[in-house]
Design a protein around this motif. Structure first.
Motif, PDB file in Angstrom:
ATOM      1  N   VAL A 232      49.823  37.185   7.133  1.00 15.23           N
ATOM      2  CA  VAL A 232      51.063  37.092   6.358  1.00 15.23           C
ATOM      3  C   VAL A 232      50.827  36.436   5.004  1.00 15.23           C
ATOM      4  O   VAL A 232      49.842  35.735   4.795  1.00 15.23           O
ATOM      5  N   LYS A 233      51.754  36.663   4.099  1.00 14.17           N
ATOM      6  CA  LYS A 233      51.670  36.089   2.752  1.00 14.17           C
ATOM      7  C   LYS A 233      51.553  34.576   2.797  1.00 14.17           C
ATOM      8  O   LYS A 233      50.786  33.961   2.040  1.00 14.17           O
ATOM      9  N   ASN A 234      52.294  33.954   3.704  1.00 11.55           N
ATOM     10  CA  ASN A 234      52.363  32.495   3.768  1.00 11.55           C
ATOM     11  C   ASN A 234      51.054  31.841   4.189  1.00 11.55           C
ATOM     12  O   ASN A 234      50.910  30.615   4.100  1.00 11.55           O
ATOM     13  N   LEU A 235      50.095  32.629   4.647  1.00 12.25           N
ATOM     14  CA  LEU A 235      48.815  32.059   5.068  1.00 12.25           C
ATOM     15  C   LEU A 235      48.171  31.241   3.954  1.00 12.25           C
ATOM     16  O   LEU A 235      47.606  30.173   4.204  1.00 12.25           O
ATOM     17  N   VAL A 236      48.258  31.707   2.718  1.00 17.20           N
ATOM     18  CA  VAL A 236      47.550  31.043   1.621  1.00 17.20           C
ATOM     19  C   VAL A 236      48.170  29.696   1.248  1.00 17.20           C
ATOM     20  O   VAL A 236      47.508  28.855   0.638  1.00 17.20           O
ATOM     21  N   SER A 237      49.435  29.480   1.594  1.00 11.42           N
ATOM     22  CA  SER A 237      50.100  28.226   1.215  1.00 11.42           C
ATOM     23  C   SER A 237      50.379  27.303   2.396  1.00 11.42           C
ATOM     24  O   SER A 237      50.793  26.158   2.207  1.00 11.42           O
ATOM     25  N   HIS A 238      50.122  27.767   3.602  1.00 11.05           N
ATOM     26  CA  HIS A 238      50.464  26.983   4.786  1.00 11.05           C
ATOM     27  C   HIS A 238      49.759  25.633   4.801  1.00 11.05           C
ATOM     28  O   HIS A 238      48.583  25.512   4.459  1.00 11.05           O
ATOM     29  N   LYS A 241      47.987  24.433   1.760  1.00 14.71           N
ATOM     30  CA  LYS A 241      46.799  25.262   1.527  1.00 14.71           C
ATOM     31  C   LYS A 241      45.596  24.854   2.366  1.00 14.71           C
ATOM     32  O   LYS A 241      44.505  25.424   2.203  1.00 14.71           O
ATOM     33  N   GLN A 242      45.781  23.903   3.283  1.00 16.32           N
ATOM     34  CA  GLN A 242      44.651  23.442   4.092  1.00 16.32           C
ATOM     35  C   GLN A 242      44.206  24.513   5.096  1.00 16.32           C
ATOM     36  O   GLN A 242      43.004  24.682   5.355  1.00 16.32           O
ATOM     37  N   THR A 243      45.167  25.235   5.676  1.00 16.47           N
ATOM     38  CA  THR A 243      44.824  26.273   6.652  1.00 16.47           C
ATOM     39  C   THR A 243      43.932  27.328   6.010  1.00 16.47           C
ATOM     40  O   THR A 243      42.889  27.703   6.559  1.00 16.47           O
ATOM     41  N   PHE A 244      44.329  27.795   4.831  1.00 16.34           N
ATOM     42  CA  PHE A 244      43.563  28.838   4.161  1.00 16.34           C
ATOM     43  C   PHE A 244      42.190  28.320   3.743  1.00 16.34           C
ATOM     44  O   PHE A 244      41.193  29.059   3.787  1.00 16.34           O
ATOM     45  N   LYS A 245      42.135  27.056   3.353  1.00 20.89           N
ATOM     46  CA  LYS A 245      40.845  26.455   2.957  1.00 20.89           C
ATOM     47  C   LYS A 245      39.875  26.457   4.133  1.00 20.89           C
ATOM     48  O   LYS A 245      38.676  26.745   3.977  1.00 20.89           O
ATOM     49  N   VAL A 246      40.386  26.145   5.329  1.00 23.27           N
ATOM     50  CA  VAL A 246      39.530  26.136   6.513  1.00 23.27           C
ATOM     51  C   VAL A 246      38.991  27.544   6.793  1.00 23.27           C
ATOM     52  O   VAL A 246      37.803  27.719   7.094  1.00 23.27           O
ATOM     53  N   ILE A 247      39.863  28.543   6.681  1.00 18.92           N
ATOM     54  CA  ILE A 247      39.438  29.933   6.902  1.00 18.92           C
ATOM     55  C   ILE A 247      38.355  30.321   5.899  1.00 18.92           C
ATOM     56  O   ILE A 247      37.290  30.848   6.263  1.00 18.92           O
ATOM     57  N   LYS A 248      38.613  30.058   4.630  1.00 16.97           N
ATOM     58  CA  LYS A 248      37.662  30.414   3.568  1.00 16.97           C
ATOM     59  C   LYS A 248      36.335  29.685   3.744  1.00 16.97           C
ATOM     60  O   LYS A 248      35.256  30.290   3.693  1.00 16.97           O
ATOM     61  N   ASP A 249      36.397  28.384   3.964  1.00 16.94           N
ATOM     62  CA  ASP A 249      35.175  27.589   4.113  1.00 16.94           C
ATOM     63  C   ASP A 249      34.367  28.028   5.334  1.00 16.94           C
ATOM     64  O   ASP A 249      33.130  28.067   5.295  1.00 16.94           O
ATOM     65  N   THR A 250      35.080  28.355   6.422  1.00 15.81           N
ATOM     66  CA  THR A 250      34.390  28.773   7.650  1.00 15.81           C
ATOM     67  C   THR A 250      33.604  30.057   7.426  1.00 15.81           C
ATOM     68  O   THR A 250      32.433  30.159   7.812  1.00 15.81           O
ATOM     69  N   LEU A 251      34.224  31.033   6.776  1.00 13.54           N
ATOM     70  CA  LEU A 251      33.553  32.310   6.551  1.00 13.54           C
ATOM     71  C   LEU A 251      32.436  32.194   5.520  1.00 13.54           C
ATOM     72  O   LEU A 251      31.375  32.811   5.663  1.00 13.54           O
ATOM     73  N   GLU A 252      32.645  31.379   4.506  1.00 18.76           N
ATOM     74  CA  GLU A 252      31.596  31.179   3.504  1.00 18.76           C
ATOM     75  C   GLU A 252      30.406  30.418   4.090  1.00 18.76           C
ATOM     76  O   GLU A 252      29.254  30.649   3.693  1.00 18.76           O
ATOM     77  N   SER A 253      30.666  29.527   5.051  1.00 24.26           N
ATOM     78  CA  SER A 253      29.578  28.777   5.684  1.00 24.26           C
ATOM     79  C   SER A 253      28.678  29.691   6.514  1.00 24.26           C
ATOM     80  O   SER A 253      27.541  29.323   6.839  1.00 24.26           O
ATOM     81  N   LEU A 254      29.192  30.877   6.874  1.00 21.31           N
ATOM     82  CA  LEU A 254      28.389  31.855   7.612  1.00 21.31           C
ATOM     83  C   LEU A 254      27.571  32.732   6.666  1.00 21.31           C
ATOM     84  O   LEU A 254      26.942  33.703   7.087  1.00 21.31           O
ATOM     85  N   ASP A 255      27.577  32.373   5.377  1.00 19.79           N
ATOM     86  CA  ASP A 255      26.843  33.094   4.332  1.00 19.79           C
ATOM     87  C   ASP A 255      27.462  34.455   4.042  1.00 19.79           C
ATOM     88  O   ASP A 255      26.762  35.452   3.852  1.00 19.79           O
ATOM     89  N   TYR A 256      28.794  34.471   3.992  1.00 19.46           N
ATOM     90  CA  TYR A 256      29.544  35.657   3.585  1.00 19.46           C
ATOM     91  C   TYR A 256      30.334  35.338   2.321  1.00 19.46           C
ATOM     92  O   TYR A 256      30.745  34.184   2.103  1.00 19.46           O
ATOM     93  N   SER A 257      30.519  36.345   1.492  1.00 17.01           N
ATOM     94  CA  SER A 257      31.423  36.182   0.354  1.00 17.01           C
ATOM     95  C   SER A 257      32.849  36.133   0.878  1.00 17.01           C
ATOM     96  O   SER A 257      33.109  36.483   2.031  1.00 17.01           O
TER      97      SER A 257
END
Length: 437
Positions: A232-238, A241-257
């Motif tokens: 959902v749209k609200n994912l980025v602001s939930h 913004k900490q929820t979205f940061k965790v998602i982004k950081d988790t995927l980037e830590s796996l060596d993905y863009s």
């Protein structure tokens, strides 16, 4: 003591006996023949057996080899042995036919492979199949969505993806992992409701929020070339913004863009539906500079109009009752006086509708269609399907054999379409992902 059903049976037997008196036939023969004509309900494989059988039939992947044991289990109930015969027997039993409207590409002709998690009714699957992709694994927990999925793609999804017993059937190699993981913990409405009930939301919601980490585990283990996720749209602001940061950081830590964009489905369908789309690529394959440019996604310029999917002849059961229509009007009036924006939505046929939700089956309040001399009506399920971009004959496809099958009740259908992705939007983004991989 003679109960009523025993009495009826006794009278029936006497009647049959008198009817055939002097015919030379014995009562036992009549009863035997009558019993023989009784239709016996076909026993179906259980959920796991169905998933194994249909996945093996579609992909021939060795990981689904246990399907041969399923066939052995039912060999005494089949006129002929074999995967194909059992597969067709199951389809006939569940859907009265064996015609799958949206099968994947022929074996050996697929351009890429993907797995479909939190599959729902297959919005990602249809979109990526349209681009030449072959789905090699599917997971969905809802039993009614599984039925719709099977009826349309010929495959019965595996169940709970949080269980190792389900994950063990994911093939070792595939190109793309995709899915719209459950959005309730992050949606504006979902969060508001959970807060009011004193319940957890976001990653603190153990049953739903943490499902994201199972996606991350699968990515880490199988190393697909790319991921393609929707929420959902609200994912980025939930949660600030900490929820979205965790998602982004988790995927980037796996060596993905990691790249994302909120896109409105109204470019493709007559519905205002903003969703967060996330795409990433394995840097070990494509290098550290790999990026996904969402501006390359082609958004149609033609304005979408709701009237293009509305049907002229609609069953009266979709018209709101006087009681429900009066309730919705009073409810809207009460909240308007309080300065709130809650209320029903009479859709403009020349414009786009509000976002259809999974609760649409309750009263249809967010998208009501005005009618001359009558109360407004709900969308019918076929219109709801077309609102999400699925091919529905004769609304948006001229081919009745390539029309989405809806094998479930109206209530379940509304739930499924309210939870679905906008299929043509997914296809447009997927087309650009393919240019990268």
């Amino acid at each position: 003591m003679l109960v009523w059903k025993d009495f009826n049976r006794a009278v029936s037997d006497i009647f049959v006996s008198l009817l055939f008196k002097g015919s030379g036939l014995k009562m036992e023969e009549i009863v035997y023949k009558r019993k023989n004509t009784k239709k016996v309900k076909t026993q179906l494989p259980d959920d796991l057996d169905l998933a194994l059988l249909t996945h093996y039939h579609s992909t021939n992947q060795p990981v689904y080899g246990d399907a041969l044991n399923v066939v052995d289990k039912f060999e005494n109930e089949l006129a002929e042995p074999g995967v194909e015969y059992l597969y067709n027997a199951v389809q006939r039993s569940m859907f009265q036919n064996t015609n799958v409207p949206f099968p994947g590409p022929e074996k050996g002709k697929e351009l890429f492979t993907f797995i479909d998690l939190f599959a729902g009714i297959g919005g990602f699957r249809m979109a990526l199949q349209n681009l030449g992709g072959s789905c090699v694994f599917t997971s969905e927990w809802d039993k009614y969505s599984k039925q719709t999925y099977f009826a349309n793609y010929g495959e019965y999804p595996f169940g709970d993806i949080t269980k190792d017993s389900t994950k063990q059937y994911i093939p070792e190699k595939f190109d793309i992992i995709c899915g719209g993981f459950p959005c309730q913990p992050f949606s504006i409405a979902g969060v508001s409701k959970k807060i009011s009930l004193g319940r957890s939301h976001g990653f603190a919601d153990e049953k739903q929020g943490n499902l994201f980490f199972h996606i991350a585990d699968i990515i880490e283990k199988h190393r697909p070339k790319a991921f393609f996720l929707e929420n959902v749209k609200n994912l980025v602001s939930h949660d600030k913004k900490q929820t979205f940061k965790v998602i982004k950081d988790t995927l980037e830590s796996l060596d993905y863009s990691f790249d994302h964009k909120v896109i409105d489905g109204r470019h493709f369908v007559p519905q205002h539906r903003e969703r967060t789309l996330m795409v990433g690529f394995d840097k070990s394959v494509y290098g550290n500079d790999i990026k996904f440019d969402f501006s390359t996604v082609e958004l149609p310029e033609e304005k979408q109009r709701l009237k293009t999917i509305l049907q002229s002849e609609v069953d009266t059961k979709y018209t709101l009752s006087d009681k429900l229509w009066n309730y919705l009007q009073e409810y809207a009036k009460k909240h308007k006086e309080k300065g709130n924006g809650f209320g029903f939505g009479l859709a403009d046929p020349e414009g786009v509708s509000r976002t259809i939700s999974a609760r649409y089956y309750k009263d249809g309040a967010e998208i009501l269609i005005a009618q001359d001399g009558k109360n407004p009506r709900r969308l019918i399920p076929h219109e709801a399907a077309a609102l999400q971009g699925y091919p529905i004959y004769p609304i948006n496809t001229n081919d009745p054999k390539k029309s989405l099958v809806i094998p479930v009740s109206d209530n379940q259908a509304y739930r499924q379409f309210g939870n679905s992705v906008v299929m043509p939007l997914i296809q447009a983004v997927g087309e650009q992902i393919l240019k990268k991989i």
